[in-house]
Design a protein around this motif. Structure first.
Motif, short mmCIF file in Angstrom:
data_model
loop_
_atom_site.label_atom_id
_atom_site.label_comp_id
_atom_site.label_asym_id
_atom_site.label_seq_id
_atom_site.Cartn_x
_atom_site.Cartn_y
_atom_site.Cartn_z
N GLN A 1 -13.33 -3.37 13.17
CA GLN A 1 -12.69 -4.10 12.29
C GLN A 1 -13.90 -4.83 11.68
OE1 GLN A 1 -9.06 -6.02 13.34
NE2 GLN A 1 -8.16 -4.42 14.46
N ARG B 1 -11.38 -5.43 5.29
CA ARG B 1 -12.27 -5.02 6.10
C ARG B 1 -13.37 -4.51 5.32
NH1 ARG B 1 -8.67 -1.74 10.72
NH2 ARG B 1 -7.19 -3.51 10.95
N GLU C 1 3.31 -6.70 10.06
CA GLU C 1 3.64 -6.90 11.62
C GLU C 1 4.85 -7.12 11.97
OE1 GLU C 1 0.28 -6.61 12.78
OE2 GLU C 1 0.58 -7.41 14.84
N PHE D 1 -4.69 -0.44 21.97
CA PHE D 1 -5.13 -1.52 21.32
C PHE D 1 -5.33 -2.67 22.31
CE2 PHE D 1 -2.14 0.87 18.71
CZ PHE D 1 -2.77 1.01 17.50
N GLN E 1 -0.56 -5.12 5.43
CA GLN E 1 0.25 -4.60 6.61
C GLN E 1 1.51 -5.39 6.81
OE1 GLN E 1 -2.59 -5.30 9.62
NE2 GLN E 1 -3.16 -3.24 10.10
N PHE F 1 -4.42 -5.81 22.24
CA PHE F 1 -3.24 -7.01 22.12
C PHE F 1 -2.14 -6.39 22.81
CE2 PHE F 1 -2.95 -4.89 18.18
CZ PHE F 1 -4.13 -4.87 17.57
N HIS G 1 -6.42 -8.08 10.06
CA HIS G 1 -5.16 -7.50 10.38
C HIS G 1 -3.94 -8.51 10.32
CE1 HIS G 1 -6.15 -7.52 15.06
NE2 HIS G 1 -6.36 -8.67 14.37
N GLY H 1 0.81 1.60 14.43
CA GLY H 1 0.48 1.08 15.87
C GLY H 1 1.46 0.27 16.45
N SER H 2 1.62 0.37 17.66
CA SER H 2 2.62 -0.41 18.44
C SER H 2 2.25 -0.52 19.78
CB SER H 2 4.19 -0.01 18.20
OG SER H 2 4.25 1.37 18.80
N GLY H 3 3.04 -1.31 20.36
CA GLY H 3 2.97 -1.67 21.98
C GLY H 3 4.04 -2.78 22.36
N1 DAH Z 1 -3.51 -4.74 14.28
C1 DAH Z 1 -3.34 -2.96 14.16
C2 DAH Z 1 -4.11 -2.42 13.36
O1 DAH Z 1 -4.63 -3.21 12.32
C3 DAH Z 1 -2.03 -2.72 14.10
C4 DAH Z 1 -1.14 -2.71 15.23
C5 DAH Z 1 -1.01 -1.98 16.29
C6 DAH Z 1 -0.34 -3.93 15.27
C7 DAH Z 1 -0.30 -2.43 17.39
C8 DAH Z 1 0.19 -4.27 16.43
C9 DAH Z 1 0.48 -3.50 17.47
O2 DAH Z 1 1.16 -5.47 16.33
O3 DAH Z 1 1.36 -3.89 18.36
O4 DAH Z 1 -4.86 -1.43 13.44
#
Ligand code: DAH
Length: 344
Positions: free
Chosen positions: A155, A197, A213, A251, A211, A253, A169, A285-287
């Protein structure tokens, strides 16, 4: 002896010559007022012999009724005339040529943003924003990316000074919300915003992008909740027959982390040029929110868990509308922007 005929004739002529409301008011006073002609006749009664009074009174009352009615009729006629005149004066010529004022439209990224917001608001989420000039603390540290972490390379960042940067982000909003609501759980928010970025712009990259979130934290939140939520997102944004799949990813986080793909809406999953033959298109993206991320915000990770995701709005707009070059979304060419309709 009173000449009733002459009296009536005289006032009849006066009435018939009325053209203005003000003249009518004047005449009304002169004829029917307290000191008017009719009152004058009434006054004469005193000088009459008692046996003459009844007949006299009857004549006077008859005249009074007659002229009261007459004046009312004239009054209505004048009112009507005035109305007709004002209608004629104010009428519009709807065949006149006019200057065409082009209607404004929403930018495709704004359309996507609003559609996503509507999907989540309908599920009880709140929409939260954050600053674009952000502290390193919220953008990186609290997201599990400390100063010496190699993930910072991914980033490449515009720094304002040592502590401040242009948000890379919307996860920065996530870490802010976690802190702000650490004593106010559960959390259910979506956080739309612009990110920056250091990137070389080309057809699929832009140094500025947007984005959304998503963040849900509470007791007993599982990956199943994440999957169900993303499936609903995919159906609402890309069509009711869409499905999703989660692919393991990484990721800093989230743990575990997953990339979400939606079944290709161009070919329905058979494989085509849009999905490069795979039948799937990556959308976000997620988790599960990393326990450390919860703890850094002051949330007890042994009691609470959560999921998060981050979706690129330009990417979703490009997929939805078949836009091939991301730079079209920043050029502000009205010929291009005129194609997009919020209600399609
Ligand atoms: N912050 C990540 C990006 O900019 C995207 C992302 C991935 C956000 C997973 C999330 C997450 O909250 O759980 O590529």
């Amino acid at each position: 002896m009173q000449d009733w005929q002459a009296f009536k004739q005289q006032w009849e002529t006066a009435c018939d010559s009325i053209a203005e409301r003000s003249d009518l008011e004047k005449l009304k006073v002169e004829l029917l007022g307290k000191k008017g002609a009719i009152a004058g006749l009434m006054g004469q009664m005193r000088d009459l012999e008692p046996q003459e009074r009844a007949a006299f009174g009857k004549e006077v009352n008859g005249l009074k009724d007659y002229f009261t009615n007459k004046i009312e009729t004239i009054s209505q006629a004048l009112e009507n005339k005035q109305l007709q005149a004002s209608l004629a004066e104010g009428s519009l010529d709807i065949s006149m040529p006019y200057t065409r004022i082009p209607r404004g439209r929403l930018h495709p990224v704004s359309i996507v943003r609003r559609q996503l917001e509507e999907v989540f608001i309908s599920m009880g989420y709140q929409v939260v924003e954050g600053p674009e000039v952000e502290l390193d603390l919220y953008n990186f540290e609290r997201a599990g990316i400390p100063a010496d972490h190699p993930a910072r390379d991914m980033q490449d960042t515009f720094f304002v000074d040592v502590q401040r940067l242009l948000r890379t982000h919307t996860t920065a909003i996530q870490t802010r919300v976690l802190e702000a609501q650490s004593n106010n759980l559960p959390i259910k928010v979506v956080c739309p915003g612009k990110d920056y970025r250091r990137d070389d712009d080309d057809a699929t990259h832009s140094h500025q992008f947007s984005q959304m979130e998503g963040l849900v934290v509470g007791e007993g939140i599982t990956m199943g909740d994440l999957k169900g939520t993303l499936e609903l997102l995919a159906k609402r944004m890309f069509g009711e027959s869409r499905t999703i799949r989660l692919r393991p990813s990484y990721f800093q986080f989230t743990e575990p982390s997953a990339e979400a793909d939606v079944s290709c809406f161009a070919c329905g999953g058979k494989g085509c040029s849009l999905c490069k033959g795979s039948g799937w298109i990556e959308i976000l993206g997620s988790g599960m929110v990393h326990p450390n991320v919860l703890e850094m915000a002051g949330i007890d990770s042994s009691k609470y868990s959560g999921f998060a995701f981050g979706a690129g709005l330009e990417r979703i707009a490009m997929l939805k509308y078949g836009i091939e070059d991301i730079r079209n979304l920043f050029a502000n060419d009205l010929r291009f922007l005129a194609h997009f309709n919020r209600f399609e």
